[in-house]
Design an enzyme around this catalytic site. Sequence first.
Site, short mmCIF file in Angstrom:
data_model
loop_
_atom_site.label_atom_id
_atom_site.label_comp_id
_atom_site.label_asym_id
_atom_site.label_seq_id
_atom_site.Cartn_x
_atom_site.Cartn_y
_atom_site.Cartn_z
N TYR A 1 -0.92 -18.22 11.50
CA TYR A 1 -2.11 -17.61 10.40
C TYR A 1 -2.67 -19.01 9.55
CZ TYR A 1 -3.74 -14.20 7.22
OH TYR A 1 -4.64 -13.64 6.29
N GLU B 1 0.66 -1.08 0.06
CA GLU B 1 0.02 0.15 -0.01
C GLU B 1 0.74 1.06 0.08
OE1 GLU B 1 0.05 -2.16 2.81
OE2 GLU B 1 -1.57 -3.35 2.07
#
Length: 188
Positions: free
Chosen positions: A170, A137
């Site tokens: 995760y 980003e």
Amino acid sequence: MSIKADKWIRKMALEHGMIDPFVDRQVRNHSDKKIVSFGLSSYGYDVRCADEFKIFTNINAATVDPKNFTSDSFVDIKAPVCIIPPNSFALARTIEYFRIPRSVLTICLGKSTYARCGIIVNVTPLEPEWEGHVTLEFSNTTNLPAKIYAHEGVAQMLFLEADEECEVSYKDRGGKYQGQEGVTLPKI
């Protein structure tokens, strides 16, 4: 880490596929042309950005909503350079594919070359046993257009190894961004 950081990263990349493709040294020139550096550094790894970008725009008067994300919020481009409009934002992805070990947390930070131009890379974690291309980003905090160069360094990954493996990774909890390829949009 009990061995030097750069040696540990090299070993994890080459023997365990943690970073693919892996460049085992800092690259600063390509074809006699200066570039923003990428590859293995002293305590981290400088990643490159692919040539796929999603540039946020307001031409469709869209609202950016993480629960109801729409393609009206951005335009897709595939190019060697991305021009981010003033006070705007773009998404890209790393060229490198990561496979984070169960005992490691990785943190993505911006490179100072871009930070000095007012381009901020959002700080994000790569959790233990996450894998995929990292969606990057970029925020252009200036009132001028800003360039991001594909196939050159854009961010640095720092690797923090724990003394023991995490209890729940995760992968164990079925993270929604597991195995992502390409620029991945928000998911709920």
